[in-house]
Motif scaffolding. Structure first.
Motif, PDB file in Angstrom:
ATOM      1  N   THR A 175      -3.278   4.860  -2.704  1.00 45.24           N
ATOM      2  CA  THR A 175      -3.476   3.427  -2.839  1.00 45.24           C
ATOM      3  C   THR A 175      -4.598   3.178  -3.833  1.00 45.24           C
ATOM      4  OG1 THR A 175      -5.024   3.404  -0.977  1.00 45.24           O
ATOM      5  CG2 THR A 175      -2.704   2.969  -0.484  1.00 45.24           C
ATOM      6  N   VAL A 176      -4.695   1.938  -4.282  1.00 42.48           N
ATOM      7  CA  VAL A 176      -5.746   1.552  -5.222  1.00 42.48           C
ATOM      8  C   VAL A 176      -6.626   0.513  -4.536  1.00 42.48           C
ATOM      9  CG1 VAL A 176      -6.252   0.607  -7.506  1.00 42.48           C
ATOM     10  CG2 VAL A 176      -4.178   1.974  -7.152  1.00 42.48           C
ATOM     11  N   ALA A 177      -7.908   0.829  -4.415  1.00 43.50           N
ATOM     12  CA  ALA A 177      -8.839  -0.085  -3.745  1.00 43.50           C
ATOM     13  C   ALA A 177      -8.762  -1.478  -4.390  1.00 43.50           C
ATOM     14  CB  ALA A 177     -10.250   0.464  -3.833  1.00 43.50           C
ATOM     15  N   PRO A 178      -8.767  -2.519  -3.536  1.00 46.99           N
ATOM     16  CA  PRO A 178      -9.145  -2.554  -2.123  1.00 46.99           C
ATOM     17  C   PRO A 178      -8.010  -2.311  -1.128  1.00 46.99           C
ATOM     18  CG  PRO A 178      -8.879  -4.783  -2.931  1.00 46.99           C
ATOM     19  CD  PRO A 178      -8.657  -3.881  -4.122  1.00 46.99           C
ATOM     20  N   ARG A 179      -6.827  -2.003  -1.591  1.00 42.37           N
ATOM     21  CA  ARG A 179      -5.708  -1.882  -0.660  1.00 42.37           C
ATOM     22  C   ARG A 179      -5.716  -0.533   0.048  1.00 42.37           C
ATOM     23  NH1 ARG A 179      -1.388  -5.186  -0.141  1.00 42.37           N
ATOM     24  NH2 ARG A 179      -1.899  -6.242  -2.091  1.00 42.37           N
ATOM     25  N   THR A 180      -5.166  -0.499   1.261  1.00 44.09           N
ATOM     26  CA  THR A 180      -4.900   0.728   1.998  1.00 44.09           C
ATOM     27  C   THR A 180      -3.450   0.678   2.457  1.00 44.09           C
ATOM     28  OG1 THR A 180      -5.400  -0.067   4.246  1.00 44.09           O
ATOM     29  CG2 THR A 180      -7.274   0.641   2.874  1.00 44.09           C
ATOM     30  N   VAL A 181      -2.998   1.668   3.194  1.00 44.84           N
ATOM     31  CA  VAL A 181      -1.629   1.635   3.716  1.00 44.84           C
ATOM     32  C   VAL A 181      -1.562   0.912   5.052  1.00 44.84           C
ATOM     33  CG1 VAL A 181      -0.897   3.725   2.531  1.00 44.84           C
ATOM     34  CG2 VAL A 181      -1.840   3.896   4.851  1.00 44.84           C
ATOM     35  N   PHE A 182      -2.682   0.341   5.511  1.00 48.18           N
ATOM     36  CA  PHE A 182      -2.714  -0.387   6.776  1.00 48.18           C
ATOM     37  C   PHE A 182      -2.923  -1.874   6.515  1.00 48.18           C
ATOM     38  CE2 PHE A 182      -4.363   3.879   7.788  1.00 48.18           C
ATOM     39  CZ  PHE A 182      -3.395   4.275   8.708  1.00 48.18           C
ATOM     40  N   ALA A 183      -2.051  -2.708   7.073  1.00 49.06           N
ATOM     41  CA  ALA A 183      -2.155  -4.150   6.881  1.00 49.06           C
ATOM     42  C   ALA A 183      -3.478  -4.662   7.448  1.00 49.06           C
ATOM     43  CB  ALA A 183      -0.987  -4.849   7.572  1.00 49.06           C
ATOM     44  N   PRO A 234     -13.938  -1.252  -3.236  1.00 49.40           N
ATOM     45  CA  PRO A 234     -13.672  -0.489  -4.458  1.00 49.40           C
ATOM     46  C   PRO A 234     -14.914   0.274  -4.922  1.00 49.40           C
ATOM     47  CG  PRO A 234     -12.844  -2.743  -4.650  1.00 49.40           C
ATOM     48  CD  PRO A 234     -13.695  -2.694  -3.422  1.00 49.40           C
ATOM     49  N   PRO A 235     -14.733   1.416  -5.559  1.00 47.56           N
ATOM     50  CA  PRO A 235     -15.875   2.131  -6.141  1.00 47.56           C
ATOM     51  C   PRO A 235     -16.650   1.234  -7.099  1.00 47.56           C
ATOM     52  CG  PRO A 235     -13.914   3.512  -6.175  1.00 47.56           C
ATOM     53  CD  PRO A 235     -13.464   2.145  -5.758  1.00 47.56           C
ATOM     54  N   GLY A 236     -17.972   1.440  -7.139  1.00 51.96           N
ATOM     55  CA  GLY A 236     -18.799   0.682  -8.069  1.00 51.96           C
ATOM     56  C   GLY A 236     -18.976  -0.771  -7.700  1.00 51.96           C
ATOM     57  N   HIS A 237     -18.737  -1.135  -6.446  1.00 56.48           N
ATOM     58  CA  HIS A 237     -18.797  -2.531  -6.032  1.00 56.48           C
ATOM     59  C   HIS A 237     -19.819  -2.760  -4.924  1.00 56.48           C
ATOM     60  CE1 HIS A 237     -15.229  -3.167  -8.436  1.00 56.48           C
ATOM     61  NE2 HIS A 237     -15.200  -4.436  -8.094  1.00 56.48           N
ATOM     62  N   GLY A 240       0.815  -1.205   0.000  1.00 58.18           N
ATOM     63  CA  GLY A 240       0.000   0.000   0.000  1.00 58.18           C
ATOM     64  C   GLY A 240       0.851   1.258   0.000  1.00 58.18           C
ATOM     65  N   LEU A 241       1.928   1.248   0.773  1.00 57.28           N
ATOM     66  CA  LEU A 241       2.845   2.390   0.763  1.00 57.28           C
ATOM     67  C   LEU A 241       3.482   2.560  -0.611  1.00 57.28           C
ATOM     68  CD1 LEU A 241       4.653   2.001   4.206  1.00 57.28           C
ATOM     69  CD2 LEU A 241       3.059   3.812   3.558  1.00 57.28           C
ATOM     70  N   ALA A 242       3.862   1.444  -1.244  1.00 57.97           N
ATOM     71  CA  ALA A 242       4.463   1.529  -2.574  1.00 57.97           C
ATOM     72  C   ALA A 242       3.470   2.103  -3.587  1.00 57.97           C
ATOM     73  CB  ALA A 242       4.942   0.153  -3.020  1.00 57.97           C
ATOM     74  N   GLU A 243       2.196   1.724  -3.469  1.00 60.13           N
ATOM     75  CA  GLU A 243       1.184   2.304  -4.352  1.00 60.13           C
ATOM     76  C   GLU A 243       1.067   3.811  -4.121  1.00 60.13           C
ATOM     77  OE1 GLU A 243      -1.923  -1.423  -5.069  1.00 60.13           O
ATOM     78  OE2 GLU A 243      -2.477   0.231  -3.742  1.00 60.13           O
ATOM     79  N   ALA A 244       1.001   4.218  -2.856  1.00 57.36           N
ATOM     80  CA  ALA A 244       0.859   5.638  -2.545  1.00 57.36           C
ATOM     81  C   ALA A 244       2.032   6.446  -3.071  1.00 57.36           C
ATOM     82  CB  ALA A 244       0.712   5.831  -1.040  1.00 57.36           C
TER      83      ALA A 244
END
Length: 659
Positions: free
Chosen positions: A187-195, A201-204, A177-181
């Motif tokens: 981050t890109v859903a469904p991931r966050t920076v917290f394990a 995700p949007p639209g789900h 998540g940190l690497a995505e940020a």
């Protein structure tokens, strides 16, 4: 807007004290009232910002026999039309709220109801008899929804800090998540920076029952195959777009039982929304703008032109660099994610101004750049595609000088450097062709981080694997728009810079350019209707040119920006900066190499943060925001002195104690 929370357990009865504590972390999202529903398997919580049916819209809300319950954050703007349809089908209503429409729509259409909603929402529906929890989020990700599984329970909430109200939920960084940020700016859903903590995700939709959890899309971002678009007349598209935008603005301004204001940035998008309100509604309009003491960032002259033309009651706030530095810890507590720019901080201050003036709701122009190809990244990709057809052409390379005219170190001032920089990765077949230069620049932040196996994953490759198979048939602009609307729009524009900065001051944002019908039309348009040559948002300009002064209509595109490093090292920075970059705390957080941080901080102190490179500005902002996340949410638990008991009036339906 509101805040929602919940606990689901098929093994034990949810704790009433826990759901109350979760609500206490969200007072900013719901200062007007609160409610709890509990039965042997679920507890639902709601913190209310009362906007529609102020007297009758309390939540959680149920159907007539109490078998279906909902806790809902957002607005369903077509609730009036849906209510009429449901009434004709035999449904009976007892309130005037859009929340009750959700309950009846679920009874009538089950998960098919979400396709019918035109709005912005995050919600949970509990079917008591079927023992089934349903989570849903709007198409573009305007409203947040997080969840985690731990100890045989599922917890969900509008913000991560509410999940951390449960001391059993682990608090640690997710390195991917940190690497995505630090690659995509979010981050890109469904991931966050917290394990262990995910976002829907949007639209789900996600359905959880005793058999497990299944998550699936009810809507997906799609574009027509290149060269196979239906024959489209530009003038007809202009008329259709104007009609849809006017309607989107009108319902967002008029469907409210409290006053609605409008942000006015000085750019095209907010000028259009404000002009539509002034022309097509009867209510007086009040507008709100940000000014900057630093003229490099200030757009005050354009704001004044538009406000005077419309005759609005205009309010503005002038922001100094030290204001940003002072507000930044509060900003990060609300973003709940590292940020690479300080730009959210002035937005926090602006929503505070709106609230001080008595406004709970503002209409804003977010989304137009993503939907109608307004960003420089789209123009840049168009030029790079032009260069890729003949990389040795000096004439083609000169086109780069047209990029970023607002930037102090624009390509036009350093054409040799620009040609070298933008001529990298010239592979038009690459589905991420448009974004490689941004991602490569941003991911340099990872060079400052401590080695970690998970962080070595190729987040860009993972993202591209998620693109719809038919993306290979899309035109290059559509692929670029998909990437922007999956990464930056929900994760940064609508979250860190949008919902979180608005709701921190209990203000709801409404975004007409993300209206369902507007987005659907825009996604069917040929690329040339959106980006004609290098003329961004071509069709939008044509649709509303009669409502805008030439100064706004023809001004070069200038993105919203704010001072970064200068906000933290201008000589008046708060002591928190020293605390966050202390080598012991940097080591404890385990994200950045302390020696790199020390060298970067020393450079910032020497220069006062002035005229730093784009990369160094991102680096110091990323370091400070990440360290604050660690201090507030991992070393701490996300709590704050601003937390307080759920707001009265407090309603509790507790079937556990009642039985």
């Amino acid at each position: 807007m509101c805040g929602i929370t919940g606990v689901l357990s098929f093994e034990s009865t949810p704790d009433l004290g826990l759901i109350t504590q979760m609500l206490s972390r969200l007072p900013h999202r719901g200062p007007d009232g609160s409610g709890i529903y509990r039965d042997p398997h679920v507890a639902l919580g709601h913190a209310r910002l009362a906007i529609i049916d102020v007297a009758g819209g309390a939540q959680p809300m149920s159907n007539r026999d109490g078998s279906v319950w909902v806790t809902f954050n957002g607005e369903i703007f077509n609730y009036v039309e849906l209510r009429q349809e449901l009434t004709a089908l035999g449904h009976q209503f007892t309130t005037a709220s859009d929340t009750e429409v959700i309950v009846h729509a679920w009874e009538q259409w089950q998960e098919g109801c979400f396709e019918r909603f035109n709005g912005q929402w995050a919600l949970a529906i509990w079917e008591r008899d079927r023992e089934r929890l349903v989570l849903s989020r709007d198409r573009c990700g305007v409203r947040p929804l997080y969840f985690t599984r731990h100890g045989g329970r599922l917890l969900f909430a509008s913000e991560v800090k509410a999940l951390f109200a449960d001391p059993q939920v682990p608090r640690e960084f997710d390195r991917v998540g940190l690497a995505e940020a630090m690659t995509f700016w979010s981050t890109v859903a469904p991931r966050t920076v917290f394990a262990g903590i995910q976002q829907l995700p949007p639209g789900h939709v996600s359905i959880i029952d005793r058999g497990g959890q299944r998550t699936f899309p009810y809507w997906q971002l799609q574009f027509p195959p290149r060269g196979e678009e239906e024959p489209q007349d530009f003038e007809q598209n202009v008329r259709d777009l104007r009609e849809r935008v006017i309607e989107a603005v009108r319902v967002r301004f008029e469907r409210s039982d409290v006053p609605v204001g409008a942000y006015l940035s000085g750019g095209l998008d907010s000028a259009i929304t404000a002009a539509v309100i002034a022309r097509y509604t009867d209510a007086p309009l009040q507008t709100f703008s940000l000014r900057f003491a630093d003229s490099d960032y200030d757009e005050g002259s354009f704001q004044s032109v538009m406000a005077q033309r419309l005759g609005t009651e205009h309010h503005h706030l002038t922001v100094h660099a030290h204001d940003i530095g002072e507000a930044f810890p509060t900003v990060v507590r609300h973003t709940e994610a590292p940020i690479l720019r300080a730009a959210p901080a002035p937005m926090l201050l602006l929503s505070g101004l709106a609230r001080e003036r008595g406004f709970k709701v503002v209409v804003t122009g977010e989304g137009a750049d993503e939907v109608f190809a307004g960003y420089d990244i789209f123009r840049e990709a168009r030029l790079r595609q032009f260069i890729a057809r003949n990389p040795d052409s000096e004439v083609r390379a000169r086109g780069l000088e047209l990029l970023y005219p607002w930037l102090g170190r624009s390509p036009g001032q350093s054409p040799a450097f620009a040609r070298e920089f933008f001529s990298q990765r010239l592979d038009p077949a690459d589905p991420a062709f448009s974004h490689r230069t941004r991602w490569d620049t941003t991911s340099k932040l990872l060079g400052m981080t401590m080695p970690h196996p998970d962080q070595d994953s190729d987040v860009a490759a993972t993202l591209l694997e998620r693109m719809p198979p038919e993306h290979s048939q899309w035109d290059p602009l559509s692929r670029a728009q998909w990437l922007e609307m999956v990464t930056l729009l929900p994760g940064y524009i609508l979250s860190s810079q949008g919902d979180r900065m608005l709701m921190a001051n209990s203000v709801e944002g409404r975004f007409p350019f993300l209206d369902r019908d507007v987005v659907d039309l825009a996604n069917r348009l040929p690329a040339r209707h959106k980006l004609l040559g290098l003329n961004e948002k071509h069709i939008l300009k044509e649709a509303f040119k009669d409502l805008l002064p030439d100064e706004i209509l023809n001004r070069p595109k200038q993105p919203y920006r704010a001072p970064d490093a200068a906000s933290f090292f201008d000589g008046s920075s708060a002591t928190w900066v020293d605390e966050m970059v202390d080598s012991d705390l940097v080591s404890a957080a385990g994200v950045f190499e302390p020696r790199y941080v020390a060298a970067l901080v020393a450079k910032c102190r020497r220069t006062g943060g002035v005229r730093m490179s784009n990369t160094d500005n991102m680096r110091i902002t990323a370091v400070l925001s990440t360290q604050l996340i660690y201090h507030q949410f991992i070393e701490g638990d996300g709590s704050s002195e601003q937390d307080r008991p759920p707001a009265p009036p407090m309603t509790v339906v507790d079937l556990v104690t009642a039985s």
